[in-house]
Scaffold this active site. Structure first.
Site, PDB file in Angstrom:
ATOM      1  N   TYR A 134       0.855  -1.191   0.000  1.00  0.00           N
ATOM      2  CA  TYR A 134       0.000   0.000   0.000  1.00  0.00           C
ATOM      3  C   TYR A 134       0.885   1.232   0.000  1.00  0.00           C
ATOM      4  O   TYR A 134       1.797   1.345   0.814  1.00  0.00           O
ATOM      5  CB  TYR A 134      -0.902  -0.003   1.249  1.00  0.00           C
ATOM      6  CG  TYR A 134      -1.786   1.217   1.344  1.00  0.00           C
ATOM      7  CD1 TYR A 134      -2.841   1.403   0.446  1.00  0.00           C
ATOM      8  CD2 TYR A 134      -1.574   2.199   2.316  1.00  0.00           C
ATOM      9  CE1 TYR A 134      -3.652   2.535   0.516  1.00  0.00           C
ATOM     10  CE2 TYR A 134      -2.388   3.326   2.392  1.00  0.00           C
ATOM     11  CZ  TYR A 134      -3.415   3.483   1.487  1.00  0.00           C
ATOM     12  OH  TYR A 134      -4.228   4.602   1.554  1.00  0.00           O
TER      13      TYR A 134
ATOM     14  N   ASP B  15       9.474   3.890  -0.497  1.00  0.00           N
ATOM     15  CA  ASP B  15       8.370   4.472   0.258  1.00  0.00           C
ATOM     16  C   ASP B  15       8.647   4.207   1.728  1.00  0.00           C
ATOM     17  O   ASP B  15       8.446   3.102   2.238  1.00  0.00           O
ATOM     18  CB  ASP B  15       7.042   3.847  -0.184  1.00  0.00           C
ATOM     19  CG  ASP B  15       5.873   4.455   0.586  1.00  0.00           C
ATOM     20  OD1 ASP B  15       6.109   5.296   1.471  1.00  0.00           O
ATOM     21  OD2 ASP B  15       4.717   4.076   0.294  1.00  0.00           O
TER      22      ASP B  15
ATOM     23  N   LYS C 109       3.836  10.050   8.209  1.00  0.00           N
ATOM     24  CA  LYS C 109       3.632   9.405   9.515  1.00  0.00           C
ATOM     25  C   LYS C 109       4.530   9.991  10.625  1.00  0.00           C
ATOM     26  O   LYS C 109       4.383  11.150  10.960  1.00  0.00           O
ATOM     27  CB  LYS C 109       3.782   7.889   9.382  1.00  0.00           C
ATOM     28  CG  LYS C 109       2.615   7.260   8.595  1.00  0.00           C
ATOM     29  CD  LYS C 109       2.453   5.797   8.892  1.00  0.00           C
ATOM     30  CE  LYS C 109       1.484   5.117   7.935  1.00  0.00           C
ATOM     31  NZ  LYS C 109       0.136   4.971   8.417  1.00  0.00           N
TER      32      LYS C 109
HETATM   33  C1  LIG Z   1       3.920   2.602   3.066  1.00  0.00           C
HETATM   34  C2  LIG Z   1       2.830   3.627   3.025  1.00  0.00           C
HETATM   35  N1  LIG Z   1       2.840   4.566   2.061  1.00  0.00           N
HETATM   36  C3  LIG Z   1       1.895   5.515   1.982  1.00  0.00           C
HETATM   37  C4  LIG Z   1       0.873   5.569   2.902  1.00  0.00           C
HETATM   38  C5  LIG Z   1      -0.170   6.630   2.804  1.00  0.00           C
HETATM   39  O1  LIG Z   1       0.017   7.551   3.828  1.00  0.00           O
HETATM   40  P1  LIG Z   1      -1.183   8.505   4.280  1.00  0.00           P
HETATM   41  O2  LIG Z   1      -2.167   7.638   4.976  1.00  0.00           O
HETATM   42  O3  LIG Z   1      -0.513   9.520   5.170  1.00  0.00           O
HETATM   43  O4  LIG Z   1      -1.739   9.115   3.040  1.00  0.00           O
HETATM   44  C6  LIG Z   1       0.812   4.609   3.931  1.00  0.00           C
HETATM   45  C7  LIG Z   1      -0.267   4.632   4.927  1.00  0.00           C
HETATM   46  O5  LIG Z   1      -0.476   3.722   5.697  1.00  0.00           O
HETATM   47  C8  LIG Z   1       1.816   3.615   3.984  1.00  0.00           C
HETATM   48  O6  LIG Z   1       1.806   2.674   4.944  1.00  0.00           O
END
Ligand SMILES: Cc1ncc(COP(=O)(O)O)c(C=O)c1O
Length: 463
Positions: free
Chosen positions: A169, A271, A299
């Protein structure tokens, strides 16, 4: 009676799991009755009664009233040791006094200008130091960070196709909502997975521009890169997967991914929304020693405020600077968020803090492993830095297809109920993990272990 003997040895009685799950659900409903009332009210104004679908829960979400340090209190007055930690955001602990002081100091001097302040320079300097990438931009979430990363990869290469890891994700923009949690029957061949949209609302034409490859398999990646040579703009990946429990990279895998992406002119995006501020000062990039072209953060980076960042090479930064690739946002670099990020990164999550997080995590993992062993549960522990989990699989998992076929969803759900009913706030869902904060004490760890042991004892008890 349906009893299975797992490779780890314990007899798992499915009827007993079902019975215990019903019992624990009843306790949960009674303990969180007020949340149930909030839920009824919330249903009238929010789909599923929550601001984001990730906050949904069966039978209802637990509505939180306040938090302090490693503890949170729900609207029924239940106190929990918080191992959910805002989906891995609150490594600084709730209501951290240093971050609160930094934000309070800023708040009386104006909270938003949409013009740069010194705070953004300081935070970008700190991120440069931590991650080794020279240039940074800010966003308001992980989704925006990865969206910007996709634009950069495509803008730099003039290519359309993007690669991602199956079962990962990366936020909820169109290009990333592909092969996130595809069902078993929709996967297709492992070497040539089908691009499966994650829900409705994304144009088919866009879904097809994102292709999935299995995690931890550099040879499979090589085959795809050779087949689609010259067509792939970028590969986005979590260097250690953290959305299907935790799966670390195999030795040598990330190095090989770096070589292969370089050889094919593919931009490599790490990511690090989850790993960035939680597993070492320089995230997974620092920890594993492989430097990508782009790092995406959010985060824990901004200490509980809604912010994110994109780190990039000088070559990519030049494309942003000359407006070849547009990177925008009214709230980017918001002074309150920057004040929180600065305090988080320079005062709270220091090198020493990461050592404390790691030590606490090792203690917790080792004690969970000891309970698993003692009760012969079909499970093992995994974790890095502030992040850890018990994975209810009798053998190690290395990629999404293992997760789908080997992780025991019923045991995972039951363990979650035991935790919640024994004062441990945990992320709902089979796929999540715990996140520690610097406020987690030996007491919090003991409380977690007591809940886990109660679960282990009752689930393996005869009759
Ligand atoms: C690895 C990763 N990338 C991107 C995101 C998206 O982040 P946000 O919820 O701040 O949009 C998440 C959210 O859980 C994530 O775990």
């Amino acid at each position: 009676m349906s009893v299975e003997t797992t490779r780890a040895g314990a007899a798992i009685d499915r009827e007993r799991i079902a019975e215990l799950t019903e019992r624990q659900k009843q306790i949960f409903r009674e303990r969180t009755a007020r949340s149930g009332e909030y839920f009824e009210r919330a249903l009238k104004v929010m789909p599923n009664g929550v601001p984001s679908s990730f906050q949904s829960n069966d039978p209802w979400p637990v509505y939180i009233e306040r938090g302090e340090g490693a503890r949170v209190w729900d609207v029924d007055g239940n106190e929990y040791a918080d191992f959910h930690n805002g989906f891995g955001v609150m490594c600084i602990g709730h209501a951290n006094p240093r971050v609160a002081a930094a934000v309070k100091a800023r708040i009386d001097h104006g909270t938003h200008f949409a013009a740069p302040t010194e705070g953004s320079i300081i935070v970008a300097e700190e991120l440069q130091r931590r991650f080794g990438l020279p240039q940074w931009r800010f966003t308001n979430s992980g989704t925006e960070s990865t969206l910007g990363a996709f634009h950069l990869a495509r803008g730099a290469t003039g290519r359309d196709l993007m690669l991602k890891i199956e079962g990962s994700y990366h936020g909820h923009h169109d290009a990333a909502m592909v092969s996130v949690y595809p069902p078993l029957e929709a996967l297709g061949e492992r070497d040539d997975p089908i691009s499966v949209p994650y829900g409705a609302g994304y144009p088919r034409a866009l879904t097809e521009l994102t292709r999935a490859v299995p995690f931890n398999d550099a040879e499979a990646l090589q085959r795809v890169l050779e087949k689609l040579d010259g067509e792939i703009a970028g590969l986005i990946m979590e260097p250690a997967m953290m959305n299907i429990n935790i799966i670390p990279p195999r030795a040598g895998y990330l190095e090989r991914v770096r070589e292969l992406t370089d050889a094919h002119g593919v931009k490599l995006i790490f990511d690090e929304v989850k790993t960035g501020a939680t597993i070492s000062p320089g995230g997974a990039t620092g920890r594993f020693g492989v430097v990508p072209d782009i790092v995406t953060l959010a985060k824990a980076t901004c200490g509980g405020y809604p912010g994110g960042a994109i780190g990039m090479t000088a070559e990519l930064a030049a494309l942003v600077a000359d407006d070849t690739v547009h990177q925008y946002g009214t709230f980017n670099g918001n002074p309150l968020v920057m004040a929180a990020a600065e305090a988080t990164l320079t005062e709270v999550l220091t090198e020493d803090a990461y050592e404390v997080l790691e030590d606490t995590n090792e203690t917790l993992k080792a004690a969970c492993a000891e309970i698993i062993e003692r009760y012969r549960l079909p499970a093992y522990t995994e974790g890095i830095g502030a992040k850890g989990c018990v994975i209810f699989s009798p053998e190690r998992i290395y990629e999404y297809r293992d997760y789908l076929t080997k992780v025991d969803g019923e045991l995972s759900t039951l363990a979650w109920l035991y935790h919640m009913n024994h004062g441990i706030f945990m992320t709902p869902g089979v796929e999540e993990e715990w996140t520690l904060s610097i406020a987690h004490s030996a007491d919090d760890v003991q409380r977690y272990l007591a809940a886990f042991e109660t679960f282990a004892r009752e689930v393996t008890a005869a009759g």
